[in-house]
Scaffold this active site. Sequence first.
Site, PDB file in Angstrom:
ATOM      1  N   ASP A 118       0.830  -1.200   0.000  1.00  0.00           N
ATOM      2  CA  ASP A 118       0.000   0.000   0.000  1.00  0.00           C
ATOM      3  C   ASP A 118       0.864   1.250   0.000  1.00  0.00           C
ATOM      4  O   ASP A 118       1.623   1.492   0.941  1.00  0.00           O
ATOM      5  CB  ASP A 118      -0.896  -0.022   1.253  1.00  0.00           C
TER       6      ASP A 118
ATOM      7  N   ASP B 156      -2.479   6.503  -5.858  1.00  0.00           N
ATOM      8  CA  ASP B 156      -2.661   5.621  -4.712  1.00  0.00           C
ATOM      9  C   ASP B 156      -2.882   4.188  -5.192  1.00  0.00           C
ATOM     10  O   ASP B 156      -3.745   3.942  -6.035  1.00  0.00           O
ATOM     11  CB  ASP B 156      -3.859   6.109  -3.893  1.00  0.00           C
TER      12      ASP B 156
END
Length: 468
Positions: free
Chosen positions: A152, A347
Amino acid sequence: MSIMKNFLNVILILCVCLNWCFTEGAEEKESGKVDSYTFQVSSLFPSSSSSCTPSSKASNKKSSLPVVHMHGACSHLSSNKDARLDHDEILRRDQARVKSIHSKLSKNNADGVSMTKSTELPAKDGTTIGSANYIVTIGIGTPKHDVSLTFDTGSGLTWTQCQPCLESCYSQQEPIFNPSTSSSYQNVSCSSPMCGNNSSCNSGTNCRYGIRYADGSVTIGVLAKEKFTLTNSDVLDNIYFGCGENNTGLFNGAAGILGLGRGKRSLPTQTATIYNNIFSYCLPSSASNTGHLTFGSDGISGSAKFTPFTSFPIPSLYGITIVGISVGDKKLEITPTTFSTYGAIIDSGTVITRLPTKVYAELRSVFKEKMSSYKATSGNGYFDTCYDFTGLDTITIPKIAFFFAGGTVVDLPGIGILYPLTRSQVCLAFAGDNEHIPAIFGNVQQKTMEIVYDVAGGRVGFAPNGCS
């Protein structure tokens, strides 16, 4: 003779026209520009078989890990029924992640991590994990204990569940890491600079961390150092990570998080002297394929186009500057101030790209106009532009391109434009959001591209065909 010459000229013209008109996306062939994609509808969906197709693109890269979709044929976690999510749940969690990013902006919490000696829940929210997660498997400890972690770019701390679970641990597919069996494990004291400035932390005691995600998931434990094994030739000593002793929530069977954000505790920052603070990844086209996560600059595509990172109120996130968007041959009416006030980020954990309301409305309008020959159908949740492709073998859709600062133009792959729910409901993979929030360049739009994070150089790069 003149008649024969004229006849040959006509034949030549016809041949040129036929070559022009039957080439895919041939709206602007004279300039070499292609404004549309034509592909098989079946390519939008995972293979009907249970087989996994590894990517050949990572074979020539050092320090590279296979990336798999948590819910697909390539993941050993997919045998866990709790890890199989439907699209409604994926999108619900995706929206929770977006809201948590907005929440962090309002609270100005740099990395969503609270360091404390208490076992109480942290006072500040972190970013929610989301749901359409991609995982990598690494080794922790001596001897090596393999764990599958969600990677992430929005997380600043790597953590995994640890035994003994002082209060609770959620169900994970692999055995939980036990630090007492590792000869290289070390707790981090409150006096360590990595623990941060914490008035409640007394020198000599173990530094503790806590993250409460926006969806209610929680991890609390001790900050520790350990040996990380990425590949047989990439063994890293003294990596700081969170050893979670109290963990609850919706982590879908993964053992924790691999933090690739910009914080001082993230893995790229900690290994900057080894990999020069450069990493890249490619997200596979479907859950039946694999991608890669690579540390260092080895094997990075020479065709990568770079745009500078920009400052962002949450330092752990990667800010970018969007200056334009085109749909087919039409460039949207975006002014210089459209994205400048609230910015934009890239992201890996947000699924659907979020755009300001007015920008999305124009993108949707142009897309609908160019898709008018296809049967429209009802929307689903955050998707309001969907089509019924039942009975069709191939479709042609307009190309969508993003224009970034520095003159970088990135054509989205066809797989990054549509979100397939079913053959009778395939939707435009974008969503409109409030005008007063940052735009988010999500992971559907990143599929099959090699995304290069040259953090040391202050830039992010995009290269086509990074994986299949």
